[in-house]
Enzyme design. Sequence first.
Site, PDB file in Angstrom:
ATOM      1  N   LYS A  22       0.835  -1.209   0.000  1.00 55.39           N
ATOM      2  CA  LYS A  22       0.000   0.000   0.000  1.00 55.39           C
ATOM      3  C   LYS A  22       0.865   1.251   0.000  1.00 55.39           C
ATOM      4  O   LYS A  22       0.619   2.198  -0.749  1.00 55.39           O
ATOM      5  CB  LYS A  22      -0.909  -0.005   1.229  1.00 55.39           C
ATOM      6  CG  LYS A  22      -1.634   1.308   1.453  1.00 55.39           C
ATOM      7  CD  LYS A  22      -2.472   1.292   2.710  1.00 55.39           C
ATOM      8  CE  LYS A  22      -1.754   1.758   3.952  1.00 55.39           C
ATOM      9  NZ  LYS A  22      -1.637   3.205   4.120  1.00 55.39           N
ATOM     10  N   ASN A  23       1.897   1.253   0.871  1.00 55.31           N
ATOM     11  CA  ASN A  23       2.674   2.477   1.057  1.00 55.31           C
ATOM     12  C   ASN A  23       3.598   2.796  -0.116  1.00 55.31           C
ATOM     13  O   ASN A  23       4.215   3.858  -0.143  1.00 55.31           O
ATOM     14  CB  ASN A  23       3.481   2.406   2.358  1.00 55.31           C
ATOM     15  CG  ASN A  23       2.592   2.614   3.575  1.00 55.31           C
ATOM     16  OD1 ASN A  23       1.390   2.854   3.439  1.00 55.31           O
ATOM     17  ND2 ASN A  23       3.179   2.522   4.761  1.00 55.31           N
ATOM     18  N   CYS A 126      -5.257   8.421   9.712  1.00 52.31           N
ATOM     19  CA  CYS A 126      -5.331   7.703  10.990  1.00 52.31           C
ATOM     20  C   CYS A 126      -5.107   8.671  12.150  1.00 52.31           C
ATOM     21  O   CYS A 126      -4.257   9.546  12.076  1.00 52.31           O
ATOM     22  CB  CYS A 126      -4.236   6.648  11.062  1.00 52.31           C
ATOM     23  SG  CYS A 126      -4.611   5.134  10.188  1.00 52.31           S
ATOM     24  N   ARG A 131       0.862  14.478  13.541  1.00 48.14           N
ATOM     25  CA  ARG A 131       1.186  14.295  12.132  1.00 48.14           C
ATOM     26  C   ARG A 131       1.110  15.581  11.307  1.00 48.14           C
ATOM     27  O   ARG A 131       0.296  15.714  10.397  1.00 48.14           O
ATOM     28  CB  ARG A 131       0.292  13.218  11.511  1.00 48.14           C
ATOM     29  CG  ARG A 131       0.408  11.906  12.220  1.00 48.14           C
ATOM     30  CD  ARG A 131      -0.352  10.821  11.529  1.00 48.14           C
ATOM     31  NE  ARG A 131       0.459  10.102  10.575  1.00 48.14           N
ATOM     32  CZ  ARG A 131       0.031   9.061   9.883  1.00 48.14           C
ATOM     33  NH1 ARG A 131      -1.198   8.650   9.995  1.00 48.14           N
ATOM     34  NH2 ARG A 131       0.816   8.440   9.045  1.00 48.14           N
ATOM     35  N   ASP A 316       4.623   0.514  12.002  1.00 50.65           N
ATOM     36  CA  ASP A 316       3.416  -0.119  11.451  1.00 50.65           C
ATOM     37  C   ASP A 316       3.271  -1.587  11.859  1.00 50.65           C
ATOM     38  O   ASP A 316       2.275  -2.219  11.518  1.00 50.65           O
ATOM     39  CB  ASP A 316       3.412  -0.014   9.913  1.00 50.65           C
ATOM     40  CG  ASP A 316       3.097   1.395   9.442  1.00 50.65           C
ATOM     41  OD1 ASP A 316       2.735   2.237  10.273  1.00 50.65           O
ATOM     42  OD2 ASP A 316       3.219   1.647   8.221  1.00 50.65           O
ATOM     43  N   ARG A 408      -8.802  -0.495   4.537  1.00 52.46           N
ATOM     44  CA  ARG A 408      -7.915   0.525   3.966  1.00 52.46           C
ATOM     45  C   ARG A 408      -6.559  -0.079   3.600  1.00 52.46           C
ATOM     46  O   ARG A 408      -5.922   0.388   2.665  1.00 52.46           O
ATOM     47  CB  ARG A 408      -7.682   1.652   4.989  1.00 52.46           C
ATOM     48  CG  ARG A 408      -8.883   2.540   5.209  1.00 52.46           C
ATOM     49  CD  ARG A 408      -8.499   3.733   6.053  1.00 52.46           C
ATOM     50  NE  ARG A 408      -7.226   4.259   5.608  1.00 52.46           N
ATOM     51  CZ  ARG A 408      -6.302   4.809   6.385  1.00 52.46           C
ATOM     52  NH1 ARG A 408      -6.517   4.914   7.673  1.00 52.46           N
ATOM     53  NH2 ARG A 408      -5.179   5.249   5.889  1.00 52.46           N
TER      54      ARG A 408
HETATM   55  C1  UD1 Z   1       4.323   6.880   6.444  1.00 53.26           C
HETATM   56  C2  UD1 Z   1       3.484   5.641   6.242  1.00 53.26           C
HETATM   57  C3  UD1 Z   1       2.949   5.131   7.572  1.00 53.26           C
HETATM   58  C4  UD1 Z   1       4.103   4.915   8.555  1.00 53.26           C
HETATM   59  C5  UD1 Z   1       4.981   6.152   8.651  1.00 53.26           C
HETATM   60  C6  UD1 Z   1       6.240   5.924   9.489  1.00 53.26           C
HETATM   61  C7  UD1 Z   1       2.520   5.814   4.020  1.00 53.26           C
HETATM   62  C8  UD1 Z   1       1.307   6.029   3.188  1.00 53.26           C
HETATM   63  N1  UD1 Z   1       2.376   5.953   5.362  1.00 53.26           N
HETATM   64  O1  UD1 Z   1       3.479   7.882   7.001  1.00 53.26           O
HETATM   65  O2  UD1 Z   1       2.255   3.898   7.329  1.00 53.26           O
HETATM   66  O3  UD1 Z   1       3.568   4.623   9.827  1.00 53.26           O
HETATM   67  O4  UD1 Z   1       5.416   6.569   7.334  1.00 53.26           O
HETATM   68  O5  UD1 Z   1       6.956   4.878   8.985  1.00 53.26           O
HETATM   69  O6  UD1 Z   1       3.592   5.532   3.522  1.00 53.26           O
HETATM   70  N2  UD1 Z   1       6.316  14.611  10.847  1.00 53.26           N
HETATM   71  C9  UD1 Z   1       6.413  15.935  11.143  1.00 53.26           C
HETATM   72  N3  UD1 Z   1       6.273  16.834  10.116  1.00 53.26           N
HETATM   73  C10 UD1 Z   1       6.050  16.456   8.832  1.00 53.26           C
HETATM   74  C11 UD1 Z   1       5.976  15.077   8.537  1.00 53.26           C
HETATM   75  C12 UD1 Z   1       6.123  14.171   9.561  1.00 53.26           C
HETATM   76  O7  UD1 Z   1       6.601  16.329  12.298  1.00 53.26           O
HETATM   77  O8  UD1 Z   1       5.952  17.317   7.941  1.00 53.26           O
HETATM   78  C13 UD1 Z   1       6.490  13.614  11.929  1.00 53.26           C
HETATM   79  C14 UD1 Z   1       5.237  12.760  12.139  1.00 53.26           C
HETATM   80  O9  UD1 Z   1       4.328  13.390  12.988  1.00 53.26           O
HETATM   81  C15 UD1 Z   1       5.820  11.511  12.731  1.00 53.26           C
HETATM   82  C16 UD1 Z   1       7.188  11.386  12.024  1.00 53.26           C
HETATM   83  O10 UD1 Z   1       7.474  12.691  11.536  1.00 53.26           O
HETATM   84  O11 UD1 Z   1       6.057  11.690  14.096  1.00 53.26           O
HETATM   85  C17 UD1 Z   1       7.251  10.388  10.893  1.00 53.26           C
HETATM   86  O12 UD1 Z   1       6.172  10.603  10.016  1.00 53.26           O
HETATM   87  P1  UD1 Z   1       6.260  10.251   8.477  1.00 53.26           P
HETATM   88  O13 UD1 Z   1       7.426   9.368   8.230  1.00 53.26           O
HETATM   89  O14 UD1 Z   1       6.152  11.502   7.691  1.00 53.26           O
HETATM   90  O15 UD1 Z   1       4.926   9.410   8.280  1.00 53.26           O
HETATM   91  P2  UD1 Z   1       3.976   9.402   7.017  1.00 53.26           P
HETATM   92  O16 UD1 Z   1       4.769   9.657   5.791  1.00 53.26           O
HETATM   93  O17 UD1 Z   1       2.771  10.202   7.280  1.00 53.26           O
END
Ligand code: UD1
Length: 429
Positions: A22-23, A126, A131, A316, A408
């Site tokens: 999915k990711n 989620c 986030r 995850d 999902r």
């Molecule tokens: C992706 C994955 C999700 C997985 C996560 C961490 C997909 C569709 N989703 O989510 O399944 O759990 O990686 O491996 O691929 N953060 C900030 N600012 C930002 C972006 C992120 O502070 O602009 C923080 C987030 O709150 C979190 C951390 O960084 O604490 C990591 O998040 P991130 O790796 O960005 O997760 P996603 O890409 O949303």
Amino acid sequence: MDRIRIRGGRALKGTIPISGAKNAALPLMIASLLTEETLVLDNVPRLADVSLLQHILGNHGVDVTLSGKRAGESENTGQTLQLSARTIVDTTAPYHLVSKMRASFWVIGPLVARMGEARVSMPGGCAIGIRPVNFHLDALRALGAEIDIEEGYVLARAPKGLKGARIEFSKVSVGATHTALMAASLASGETVIENAAREPEIADVAACLIKMGARIEGAGTSTIRVQGDKHLRAARHSVLPDRIETGTYAMAVAMTGGDVVLAGARAELLEVALDLLRQAGTEIAVTNEGIRVRRDGAGLTPVEVATAPFPGFPTDLQAQLMALMSRARGTSKITETIFENRFMHVQELARLGARIHLDGETAIIEGVEKLKGAPVMATDLRASVSLVIAALAAEGETMVHRVYHLDRGFERLEQKLAHCGAAIERVAG
Ligand code: UD1
């Protein structure tokens, strides 16, 4: 709303085909926005998030067609999507769509890179913590976009196009790395992304962008170099296998005992998780077909682990491991370092008899001999599958409510498990 009914206590035996990730599928679909030509994606999983993203991309003008089944294909073969973003008709991604799936925010990078503007609602997704999207916006600013926030929308503008730059993330973010990588692929000149996420899904998207004509080095490491190109081309790419689905079913087998081949799974995508399962007393073998997971009657040994960005133990799989350790012979500790609120499954697991208490970011799990079936509620994607794992080993019946979270991210979950002997069924309505 559908529910899933499980009667626990049966060992799993047989073969489970692993679907496309999915990711990876979601950002790959979004990458279609980068070119006027057609992107063909094979091995795309049949998931609610994929359908929703098809709809979101359709709103921007992407023509998405689904190839029919070819001779010899079974329902286990992933679908083939053809995505043509010949004309982008709308650069706005509205709240009612983005709020349903966080990853759809990632359209912002390709849209501003190709069209010079994007108006994208702040995301939902989620409920596992704050986030924010600040790293995505920092990356786009570094590439020369002007960013404003108005009425819950991010406005990104770069009328003269994006320009290559050095982007250094202060924290590893999968999504922000996707945004930077996709935007840089259409920017003029060189971009260097430092402290990039190393997740295999990043490398998979980069491999597809390379087929589309982008010059990218270092994807899968913490420094990625991109030489942008104004015109990316048609390409065909097959989505890599889902390492989270793989780890989830491996933990299900560890929980119930039994012998299952995870067909198509690739061990190098989840070494740390497989090592933990070995430590816990599960036999893991790499075969020609995929990964074979076996556990006989012996009890589970407790483990201690903290989640970390790849190649560390994935957040995850945290909920699933917690479900498994709820029946270990002793006390386990699992620390969550990525998301601050990713413990919603704790209360629900407790309803099944698990003994878990939280100490800040660490869950302390005292293994119990027996779990007992109960009605439980799915709260997010990975939490909901942890309830399924617990229920597979619980005495009596468990009814999992709100299974749309599961739909999902897990393709035909109840069929895959039932095929290996689990007493699991979907109850409609
Ligand atoms: C992706 C994955 C999700 C997985 C996560 C961490 C997909 C569709 N989703 O989510 O399944 O759990 O990686 O491996 O691929 N953060 C900030 N600012 C930002 C972006 C992120 O502070 O602009 C923080 C987030 O709150 C979190 C951390 O960084 O604490 C990591 O998040 P991130 O790796 O960005 O997760 P996603 O890409 O949303």
